[in-house]
Structure formats: structure tokens, C-alpha cells
Design a protein around this motif. Structure first.
Motif: not given
Length: 139
Positions: A20-36
Motif C-alpha cells: 500500500k506504499f504511497g496510498e496513505g496509512p493502513t490500519s492494523l485492523k485491516s491487516i489483521a482481518e485480511k490475514n486472520q
């Protein structure tokens, strides 16, 4: 040397941020959900990565985390050392047999070379590059 969940999940966090580099911040919640994965555990891992200067935090409603440098400039070795400590397959002393000591040093150096030559960019683009280099055999 066995890489624990700290190292593996930390690498996952960093790969998600690199994608997501260059697209703005990414939440840990979204990373956690995507990767279970556990968001609480990822929160524990992001602090040392931030303290080491590998990521930056962005506050606010649309906050989250971003890489502090481009994905081509951060290696797997940078991440693993922050989360796992020094790379060493065994703890050895001066009293160790010189032949065994040399073996452990060569193993350590080989592991370090692989980790230090593998960038986040190469990891997130692995599937694309690998697909072009693989052969398909039909029987």
C-alpha cells in the motif's frame, strides 16, 4: 535459529504496508482481518518496528501506519533483527571446537545474506516474478 510468530507476523505487517506504499496509512485492523491475525498481537509488534524507524504512525480518523522508506530500501533482515534479535543459529563460546565454530559462523552468514538481500519490494512482487520463471509441465 527458528523464526517465531513475532518475525513472521512482523514480516506480514511490513509486506502489507509495502503493498500500500504511497496510498496513505493502513490500519492494523485491516491487516489483521485480511490475514486472520490478532490485532492486539500486531499492536505489540508494530511498536518496535516504529521505534526502529521502519514505520511511521499517522493519527486521526483515517490514520494507521506507513513505511518510513520505500519497499526497495527495507530488507527482511532489517525486520527480523528488530523483532527477533541477532541472527545466530546457536550460542557459541570461545571454547567451541574450531571446526564447529566455523560451521555455525558460515550458517549464520548464509542466513544473514539471504535476509539482507531480500527486500520488501521483492517479497510483494514475488508471485509476479516467479510466475514468469516457472515452467508448466503437462502429462
Amino acid at each position: 535459529m527458528k523464526i517465531s510468530t513475532k518475525g513472521r507476523y512482523g514480516l506480514t505487517i511490513m509486506m502489507e504496508l509495502a503493498a500500500k506504499f504511497g496510498e496513505g496509512p493502513t490500519s492494523l485492523k485491516s491487516i489483521a482481518e485480511k490475514n486472520q491475525l490478532s490485532e492486539h498481537y500486531l499492536e505489540q509488534l508494530i511498536a518496535p518496528l516504529r521505534n526502529a524507524g521502519l514505520v511511521k504512525s499517522v493519527r486521526g480518523a483515517y490514520g494507521g501506519y506507513i513505511l518510513s522508506r520505500a519497499a526497495e530500501e527495507i530488507t527482511a533482515g532489517d525486520i527480523i533483527r528488530v523483532l527477533e534479535g541477532p541472527i545466530s543459529p546457536v550460542d557459541f563460546t570461545e571454547e567451541d571446537d574450531p571446526a564447529k565454530r566455523d560451521l555455525w559462523l558460515r550458517i549464520r552468514d548464509s542466513i544473514a545474506e539471504v535476509l539482507d538481500s531480500t527486500t520488501l519490494d521483492s517479497l510483494i512482487n514475488y508471485e509476479e516474478a516467479g510466475a514468469e520463471q516457472n515452467y508448466m509441465f503437462y502429462i
